[in-house]
Design an enzyme around this catalytic site. Structure first.
Site, PDB file in Angstrom:
ATOM      1  N   ASN A   1       0.761  -1.141   0.019  1.00  0.00           N
ATOM      2  CA  ASN A   1       0.037   0.098  -0.119  1.00  0.00           C
ATOM      3  C   ASN A   1       0.819   1.249   0.065  1.00  0.00           C
ATOM      4  OD1 ASN A   1       0.680  -0.381   2.824  1.00  0.00           O
ATOM      5  ND2 ASN A   1      -0.993   0.645   3.506  1.00  0.00           N
TER       6      ASN A   1
ATOM      7  N   GLU B   1       3.558  -5.604  12.125  1.00  0.00           N
ATOM      8  CA  GLU B   1       2.711  -4.404  11.979  1.00  0.00           C
ATOM      9  C   GLU B   1       1.625  -4.810  11.076  1.00  0.00           C
ATOM     10  OE1 GLU B   1       3.237  -1.540  13.464  1.00  0.00           O
ATOM     11  OE2 GLU B   1       5.071  -2.190  14.375  1.00  0.00           O
TER      12      GLU B   1
ATOM     13  N   CYS C   1      -3.055   1.338   6.487  1.00  0.00           N
ATOM     14  CA  CYS C   1      -3.717   0.890   7.693  1.00  0.00           C
ATOM     15  C   CYS C   1      -4.205   1.801   8.616  1.00  0.00           C
ATOM     16  CB  CYS C   1      -2.356   0.069   7.933  1.00  0.00           C
ATOM     17  SG  CYS C   1      -1.135   1.217   8.346  1.00  0.00           S
TER      18      CYS C   1
ATOM     19  N   GLU D   1       7.439   0.581  15.997  1.00  0.00           N
ATOM     20  CA  GLU D   1       8.678   0.731  14.878  1.00  0.00           C
ATOM     21  C   GLU D   1       8.786   2.410  15.524  1.00  0.00           C
ATOM     22  OE1 GLU D   1       6.806  -0.296  10.966  1.00  0.00           O
ATOM     23  OE2 GLU D   1       8.288  -1.552  11.113  1.00  0.00           O
TER      24      GLU D   1
HETATM   25  P1  NAD Z   1       0.242  -9.520   2.853  1.00  0.00           P
HETATM   26  O1  NAD Z   1       0.220  -9.895   4.433  1.00  0.00           O
HETATM   27  O2  NAD Z   1      -0.587 -10.345   2.068  1.00  0.00           O
HETATM   28  O3  NAD Z   1       1.778  -9.409   2.509  1.00  0.00           O
HETATM   29  C1  NAD Z   1       2.857  -8.357   2.986  1.00  0.00           C
HETATM   30  C2  NAD Z   1       4.085  -9.049   2.902  1.00  0.00           C
HETATM   31  O4  NAD Z   1       4.297 -10.130   3.320  1.00  0.00           O
HETATM   32  C3  NAD Z   1       4.352  -9.083   1.166  1.00  0.00           C
HETATM   33  O5  NAD Z   1       5.553  -8.798   0.914  1.00  0.00           O
HETATM   34  C4  NAD Z   1       4.002 -10.573   0.975  1.00  0.00           C
HETATM   35  O6  NAD Z   1       4.654 -11.195  -0.390  1.00  0.00           O
HETATM   36  C5  NAD Z   1       4.540 -11.159   2.090  1.00  0.00           C
HETATM   37  N1  NAD Z   1       4.254 -12.540   2.648  1.00  0.00           N
HETATM   38  C6  NAD Z   1       3.068 -13.088   2.495  1.00  0.00           C
HETATM   39  N2  NAD Z   1       2.819 -14.245   2.939  1.00  0.00           N
HETATM   40  C7  NAD Z   1       3.992 -14.600   3.397  1.00  0.00           C
HETATM   41  C8  NAD Z   1       4.571 -15.604   4.093  1.00  0.00           C
HETATM   42  N3  NAD Z   1       4.029 -16.781   4.420  1.00  0.00           N
HETATM   43  N4  NAD Z   1       5.816 -15.419   4.778  1.00  0.00           N
HETATM   44  C9  NAD Z   1       6.641 -14.294   4.705  1.00  0.00           C
HETATM   45  N5  NAD Z   1       6.137 -13.253   3.626  1.00  0.00           N
HETATM   46  C10 NAD Z   1       4.946 -13.339   3.325  1.00  0.00           C
HETATM   47  O7  NAD Z   1      -0.317  -7.938   3.141  1.00  0.00           O
HETATM   48  P2  NAD Z   1      -0.584  -6.922   2.016  1.00  0.00           P
HETATM   49  O8  NAD Z   1      -1.861  -7.507   1.202  1.00  0.00           O
HETATM   50  O9  NAD Z   1       0.634  -6.728   1.180  1.00  0.00           O
HETATM   51  O10 NAD Z   1      -0.949  -5.601   2.788  1.00  0.00           O
HETATM   52  C11 NAD Z   1      -2.202  -5.223   3.093  1.00  0.00           C
HETATM   53  C12 NAD Z   1      -2.291  -5.439   4.641  1.00  0.00           C
HETATM   54  O11 NAD Z   1      -0.959  -4.502   5.443  1.00  0.00           O
HETATM   55  C13 NAD Z   1      -3.371  -4.816   5.469  1.00  0.00           C
HETATM   56  O12 NAD Z   1      -3.786  -5.920   6.311  1.00  0.00           O
HETATM   57  C14 NAD Z   1      -3.038  -3.555   6.165  1.00  0.00           C
HETATM   58  O13 NAD Z   1      -3.690  -3.092   7.139  1.00  0.00           O
HETATM   59  C15 NAD Z   1      -1.553  -4.152   6.464  1.00  0.00           C
HETATM   60  N6  NAD Z   1      -0.778  -2.964   6.885  1.00  0.00           N
HETATM   61  C16 NAD Z   1      -0.420  -2.627   8.184  1.00  0.00           C
HETATM   62  C17 NAD Z   1       0.563  -1.682   8.375  1.00  0.00           C
HETATM   63  C18 NAD Z   1       0.827  -1.279   9.840  1.00  0.00           C
HETATM   64  O14 NAD Z   1       1.717  -0.262   9.927  1.00  0.00           O
HETATM   65  N7  NAD Z   1       0.356  -1.740  10.958  1.00  0.00           N
HETATM   66  C19 NAD Z   1       0.823  -0.572   7.432  1.00  0.00           C
HETATM   67  C20 NAD Z   1       0.541  -1.001   5.949  1.00  0.00           C
HETATM   68  C21 NAD Z   1      -0.162  -2.075   5.628  1.00  0.00           C
END
Ligand code: NAD
Length: 481
Positions: free
Chosen positions: A150, A248, A282, A461
Site C-alpha cells: 500500500n 505491524e 492501515c 517501530e
Molecule cells: P500481506 O500480508 O498479504 O503481504 C505483506 C508482505 O508479506 C508481502 O511482501 C507478501 O509477499 C509477504 N508474505 C505473504 N505471505 C508470507 C509468508 N508466508 N511469509 C513471509 N512473507 C509473506 O499484506 P498486503 O496485502 O501486502 O498488505 C495489506 C495489509 O497490510 C493490510 O492488512 C494492512 O492493514 C496491513 N498494513 C499494516 C500496516 C501497519 O503499519 N500496521 C501498514 C500498512 C499495511
C-alpha cells in the site's frame, strides 16, 4: 517489457530459476513489467551475501554508515519525480499523492535514522556503591524486512533504514504486487556507495521468497508489515527459532467525532483519513462515529465532499481517487460493499466499480463508499476492508462510543475530534489503540512509537523503538573495588 532484478551482493541479478511473475498497472489492468519469482535458492544467496558483509558494516564507524544513508536519502529526494511516477504506476495511487507523501517520506526515513544513530546513548545503572552496569547494544546480524503494497517505498525504507543504521545487514522483500520502487532503490544504493551485501532485495511471492527469509536460520529477526493472517503465519514459523519479531498488522480504525469538534477542519481531515490512497492505508479511519446532535449535518457534508472527489487516471494531477492495487483486491472490496447491503446498510454514495474512459477503461477503480445503518458488531464493522469504504454510526455518550470503538479485534489507530481538552485526554486514555490522534490524522513525528495492540501487531517501530528492535542489549556489570 521492463524486467525487474534482484539486488544481491551489490549486483542486479536475475532469479536463479529464470522465472518471472507478471506485474500489473492497476490503472489500466495491463501487465507492464515482470518480477522475479525468487525461491529459497535466491534467498540463500542473499543471506550469504549479507553474512559476509556483516563484519565490515557492523564495524564501520557510525559517521560513515550515517553518511551513506544520508546519500541514499538525498538521491531519493533528487529522483522524486521518477520514483513518484513509478510508485503511482505500480500501485494505482495518484502520482500527486506519491509525490507529496510516499517518496518524501522514504527519503526522510533514511535521513531520520542516519541522523538518529549518531545520537544514541547507552544506559548505565549504578548499584549503590557496589557496582556499575553499562548496556551495550550490538547489531543482531542478518535481519529480514518484509513489506506490503500500500505504501511500498515508504514502508520498505521504514524498516531498512533503522536496520542498516544500527549496523545490521538486510535481506528484504517488497510486495510482489508493487516491486518497482524497491528495484529502483537498488540502483540508488549502488550509486550512493552502499557496500555490496549490506542490503539485499529479493523479489517474489510471500509464501515462497518471503517464507524462505522467515525460515532461514541465519536471519536473526523479522520486521514485517502486512496482513494479520500473514503475521500469524510468520510468528508460527519464526517463534520456535526464537527470532525477534516486529509485526505491524491490520486495522479497523475508529474516527470519533464529538459535537463540539472544529467542524470545517474535522470534515476536511476525516474525508482524507477515510479515503486517502483509496482507503488503502492501515491508518485510515473506516468506522466513523458521530455524536447524535451533529450526525445528520456532518453526514450530509461528508457525502457532498466525497461525491466531489475525482476518480481518474492516477497520472492526472487533479485525480483524488486512483485505482485499487489489484483485480483481486477490487473484487474483495466490492464483495464487502455487497455484504454491507446484505447486513442492512444504506449506501449514501459510491460503492460501484467506476469505469474511467480512455487509457484507464480496464482499470480497477471503485467509487468511494459511505454506508450508514449498520450495527457496530456486524462483519462490515468488524473486519478490515482496506479500501474506499466507510461506515457512519451515531452515538450519544462517551461510554457508548468507547465500547463501540474498542469492539473490534484490531487496535492500530484512532482519531478523536473535540474541542474539550479533558475529554480528549480521557477518551485517548480509554481507547484500545497503539496510536491516537486528537484533532488531526496521520500527523507523524518519526521519534514516536508506532504500532498496534490486539491483532494489529506486536512491537513498535519508530525512533529508539526501531533501533532497540534491531540491536541486542548486553549488560556488563563491574563490581567496584
Ligand atoms: P500481506 O500480508 O498479504 O503481504 C505483506 C508482505 O508479506 C508481502 O511482501 C507478501 O509477499 C509477504 N508474505 C505473504 N505471505 C508470507 C509468508 N508466508 N511469509 C513471509 N512473507 C509473506 O499484506 P498486503 O496485502 O501486502 O498488505 C495489506 C495489509 O497490510 C493490510 O492488512 C494492512 O492493514 C496491513 N498494513 C499494516 C500496516 C501497519 O503499519 N500496521 C501498514 C500498512 C499495511
Amino acid at each position: 517489457m521492463d524486467q525487474i532484478l534482484n539486488y544481491i551482493g551489490g549486483e542486479l541479478v536475475p532469479p536463479k530459476s529464470s522465472t518471472y511473475l507478471d506485474n500489473f498497472e492497476p490503472a489500466t489492468g495491463a501487465v507492464y513489467s515482470q518480477v522475479p519469482d525468487s525461491d529459497a535458492s535466491d534467498v540463500q544467496a542473499a543471506v550469504e551475501a549479507a553474512e559476509s558483509a556483516f563484519q565490515a558494516w557492523s564495524h564501520t564507524p557510525v559517521a560513515e554508515r550515517s553518511a551513506v544513508l544520508l546519500e541514499i536519502s538525498r538521491r531519493i529526494q533528487e529522483s522524486i519525480a521518477d520514483l513518484a511516477e513509478a510508485e503511482s504506476r505500480d500501485t494505482g495511487k495518484p502520482v500527486s499523492l506519491a509525490k507529496a507523501v510516499d517518496i518524501p517520506r522514504a527519503s526522510k526515513n533514511f535521513d531520520f535514522f542516519a541522523t538518529a544513530i549518531k545520537h544514541v546513548e547507552n544506559e548505565s545503572h549504578q548499584t549503590d556503591r557496589e557496582a556499575i552496569n553499562y548496556t551495550l547494544r550490538d547489531p543482531l546480524g542478518v535481519v529480514g524486512c518484509i513489506s506490503p503494497w500500500n505504501l511500498p517505498l515508504y514502508l520498505f525504507s521504514w524498516k531498512i533504514a533503522p536496520a542498516l543504521a544500527a549496523g545490521n545487514t538486510v535481506v528484504a522483500k517488497p510486495s510482489e504486487l508493487t516491486p518497482m520502487t524497491a528495484y529502483l532503490l537498488s540502483q540508488i544504493c549502488m550509486d550512493a556507495g552502499l557496500p555490496p551485501g549490506v542490503l539485499n532485495i529479493v523479489h517474489g511471492l510471500g509464501n515462497k521468497a518471503g517464507a524462505a527469509i522467515v525460515e532461514h536460520p541465519a536471519v536473526k529477526a523479522i520486521s514485517f508489515t502486512g496482513g494479520t493472517n500473514t503475521g500469524a503465519e510468520i510468528a508460527r514459523v519464526a517463534a520456535p527459532q526464537f527470532k525477534k519479531l516486529s509485526l505491524e498488522l491490520g486495522g479497523k480504525n475508529p474516527t470519533i467525532i464529538f459535537s463540539d469538534c472544529p467542524h470545517e477542519d474535522t470534515l476536511e481531515t476525516v474525508a482524507r483519513s477515510a479515503f486517502s490512497n483509496q482507503g488503502e492505508i492501515c491508518l485510515c479511519g473506516s468506522r466513523i462515529y458521530i455524536q447524535c446532535e451533529l450526525y445528520e449535518d456532518f453526514r450530509d457534508d461528508l457525502v457532498d465532499k466525497v461525491k466531489a472527489m475525482k476518480i481518474g487516471d492516477p497520472r492526472d494531477e487533479d485525480t483524488n481517487q486512483g485505482a485499487l492495487v489489484s483485480q483481486q483486491h477490487m473484487e474483495k472490496v466490492l464483495s464487502y460493499i455487497q455484504l454491507a447491503k446484505d447486513e442492512g446498510g444504506r449506501i449514501l454514495t459510491g460503492g460501484q466499480r467506476e469505469i474511467v474512459s480512455g487509457r484507464c477503461e480496464n482499470g480497477w477503480f471503485v467509487q468511494p463508499a459511505i454506508i450508514e445503518g449498520l450495527d457496530h458488531t456486524c462483519r462490515t464493522n468488524q473486519e478490515e476492508i482496506f479500501g474506499p469504504v466507510v461506515t457512519l454510526t451515531p452515538f450519544d455518550t462517551e461510554d457508548e462510543v468507547i465500547t463501540m470503538a474498542n469492539s473490534t479485534p484490531y487496535g492500530l489507530s484512532a482519531s478523536v475530534w473535540t474541542e474539550n481538552l479533558s475529554r480528549a485526554h480521557r477518551v485517548s486514555q480509554r481507547l484500545a489503540s497503539g496510536l491516537v490522534w486528537v484533532n488531526c490524522w496521520m500527523l507523524r513525528d518519526l521519534r514516536t512509537p508506532f504500532g498496534g495492540v490486539k491483532q494489529s501487531g506486536v512491537g513498535r517501530e519508530g525512533g529508539w523503538e526501531a533501533l532497540r528492535f534491531f540491536t541486542e542489549p548486553k549488560n556488563v556489570c563491574i563490581k567496584l573495588r
